[in-house]
Write a protein that holds these residues in place. Structure first.
Motif, PDB file in Angstrom:
ATOM      1  N   ARG A 145      -0.029   4.015  -2.952  1.00 18.75           N
ATOM      2  CA  ARG A 145      -0.499   5.491  -2.285  1.00 18.75           C
ATOM      3  C   ARG A 145       0.266   6.020  -2.740  1.00 18.75           C
ATOM      4  O   ARG A 145       0.197   7.961  -3.197  1.00 18.75           O
ATOM      5  N   ARG A 146       1.244   6.072  -3.029  1.00 16.71           N
ATOM      6  CA  ARG A 146       2.267   7.055  -4.010  1.00 16.71           C
ATOM      7  C   ARG A 146       2.249   6.801  -5.799  1.00 16.71           C
ATOM      8  O   ARG A 146       2.428   8.199  -6.185  1.00 16.71           O
ATOM      9  N   LYS A 190      -2.807   1.395  -8.307  1.00 22.29           N
ATOM     10  CA  LYS A 190      -3.606   1.289  -7.329  1.00 22.29           C
ATOM     11  C   LYS A 190      -4.681   0.076  -7.770  1.00 22.29           C
ATOM     12  O   LYS A 190      -4.987  -1.127  -7.126  1.00 22.29           O
ATOM     13  N   PRO A 245       0.738  -1.198   0.056  1.00 21.66           N
ATOM     14  CA  PRO A 245      -0.066  -0.175   0.081  1.00 21.66           C
ATOM     15  C   PRO A 245       0.387   1.449  -0.103  1.00 21.66           C
ATOM     16  O   PRO A 245       0.650   2.462  -0.488  1.00 21.66           O
TER      17      PRO A 245
END
Ligand code: SF4
Ligand code: SF4
Lengths: 202, 302
Positions: free
Chosen positions: B115-116, B121, B111
């Motif tokens: 997230r970055r 995703k 994750p």
């Protein structure tokens, strides 16, 4: 990028074969030496570690028969018509050329050794400098036959125990010998269709 | 009597320890991918990714002409000339696909990364997709089977020319995957109920592996050619006997079986499960090493 002299549509025009007459051979080893001198002269003073002895495309197997008398078998690439080494090479480096010889295109070889483990006759050895799996015919002999000469082993044999020629040509000396004399091939049951004939005499 | 013409493949072809480790890592990654279908844990996918990467690095480093690999691949693609009859080529393709599938799952398990990098995703949804996991398991199982057929197709080594090897590889690879899950349980990364099922399945597989190993040796000793027989003699009475009886059967099968029985009948102790898992993993490695190192060319003169 085509492989040198590759057979067209998988069918070679000639079927060049080696013939070794064990009834004439005097076990002098001239063919073994001539092979190294012609194909890998840099190996003349070096040992092939896997088999032991001189690094040559001809393997010399000494033994004794049931009566205790010494025997000799000279083995080299059989240029199998159904060669396992051609089937297994992942990069297509091993192929049959238009003369029916099994050859190696070093540009396509990554040195994985699969062709070595795939050979039922144990006739490939790893060159310690190039890491190419060497075997008969080496570049020196290929050059000789390209100039209509016999391979080094045939030229060197003082007992005329070796011959080399086209099985497709009924007039060739090898076809003539195979018609008139008893001969055998090694590991026939392996289904490789070898083209190395051991002449047992008439 | 020893034949005049006896040569081990390891002396001539040099398929030695690095290939044994490669087969071991591929077994863990391959059957681990099947286990992932049921056990979708980050730690498992990290183990699979690490095993596959190390295995591939080992096999590339073993190539006598590794520096020529890019050119061989380039010429193959340039000529559109693929030797599809070669199990090694099929293996290279399978392991490449396996690595990509593993990498995508791994990214989905990280994750902090997704997230970055927002466009990654979508990988988070992969683990929930049964179809993707099924594909992953199938490719993993095929990679394990491939690593067995790699040996069976080596026509020069009669000990290997039996379809028992892919079966042995799949069974022992499954044992390795279960052992990895046991170790993850010991480390607190997998639930207790998963581990309990693993003990039972592992014991059954240990029994199957024992029968398969003995069957493999029996076939080679009783019906094999001279080369196959000498390989099997090396394993049962020769230089590799300690590896076979002590490593493959003693450490690799009997110790895990005894610990499994103790766990089911008496109590479950993490320390014992850890010992059992390490022994099982070692046994899987010893099996691959022994079979590989026993490979002998067919003698042309007896
Ligand atoms: S003898 Fe061995 S190396 Fe030569 S063609 Fe046959 S399988 Fe290939
Ligand atoms: S060592 Fe070279 S020629 Fe032999 S199978 Fe591997 S890539 Fe092909």
């Amino acid at each position: 990028m085509a492989r040198p002299n590759e057979a067209k549509n998988g069918t070679p025009s000639r079927r060049l074969a080696h013939l070794w007459d064990e009834s004439r051979c005097i076990a002098c080893g001239a063919c073994v030496l001539a092979c190294t001198m012609t194909n890998q002269p840099e190996m003349m003073a070096r040992e092939e570690k896997g088999w032991g002895g001189l690094a040559s495309n001809i393997r010399r197997i000494e033994s004794a028969n049931e009566q205790g008398r010494p025997t000799l078998l000279l083995v080299q690439c059989q240029h199998c018509d159904d060669a396992p080494c051609v089937r297994t090479c992942p990069f297509g480096a091993v192929y049959q050329d238009d003369d029916g010889l099994i050859r190696l295109d070093a540009r396509r070889c990554a040195g994985c050794s699969y062709c070595v483990t795939s050979c039922p006759y144990n006739v490939r050895w790893f060159h310690p400098d190039t890491h190419v799996p060497a075997k008969c015919m080496g570049d020196g002999c290929l050059d000789l036959i390209a100039h209509d000469q016999q391979p080094a082993c045939v030229q060197a044999c003082p007992a005329m125990a070796r011959d080399f020629g086209d099985l497709n040509d009924p007039e060739s000396s090898v076809s003539e010998t195979l018609r008139t004399q008893r001969s055998r091939r090694l590991l026939e049951s392996a289904g490789t269709e070898p083209k190395y004939f051991i002449v047992e005499g008439s | 009597m020893t034949p005049a013409d006896l040569h081990l493949q390891v002396d001539v072809a040099h398929w030695g320890w690095s290939i044994a480790w490669f087969l071991w890592f591929v077994g863990i990654a391959g059957m681990g991918s099947v286990a992932y279908y049921f056990v979708r844990r980050s730690a498992l996918i990290i183990t699979i990714f690490a095993s596959l990467t190390i295995g591939l690095l080992l096999v590339v480093s073993h190539l006598g002409r590794w520096w020529n690999l890019p050119r061989t691949l380039y010429l193959m693609v340039l000529d559109f000339d693929f030797n599809l009859g070669s199990w090694m080529l099929l293996g290279i393709a399978t392991l490449s696909v396996h690595l990509v599938l593993t990498l995508l799952l791994l990214i989905g398990h990280l994750p902090a990364l997704t997230r970055r990098i927002a466009w990654l995703k979508w990988t988070e949804t992969l683990r929930a997709q049964a179809g993707y996991r099924g594909l992953f398991a199938g490719v993993g199982a095929f990679a394990t089977v491939y690593s067995g057929f790699l040996l069976t197709q080596a026509a020069g080594i009669p000990l290997w020319n039996t379809s028992l090897i892919p079966i042995l590889w799949v069974v022992s690879g499954s044992i390795a995957a279960i052992a990895v899950i046991e170790l993850l349980y010991v480390l607190g990364l997998v639930d207790a109920n998963v581990s309990a099922a693993g003990v039972r399945i592992g014991m059954v597989l240990d029994g199957v592996k024992l029968l398969a190993v003995l069957g493999f040796l029996h076939v080679a000793l009783s019906y094999g050619s001279a080369g196959a027989r000498y390989g099997a003699i090396l394993m049962t009475q020769g230089d590799l006997a300690l590896m076979l009886w002590g490593g493959v059967i003693g450490i690799g099968i009997l110790v895990p079986l005894a610990i499994g029985a103790y766990t089911l009948l008496r109590e479950k102790r993490k320390s014992l499960l850890a010992v059992s898992a390490v022994c099982a993993l070692s046994g899987v490695f010893f099996l691959r090493a022994a079979v590989l190192l026993a490979g002998t060319f067919e003698p042309l003169v007896l």
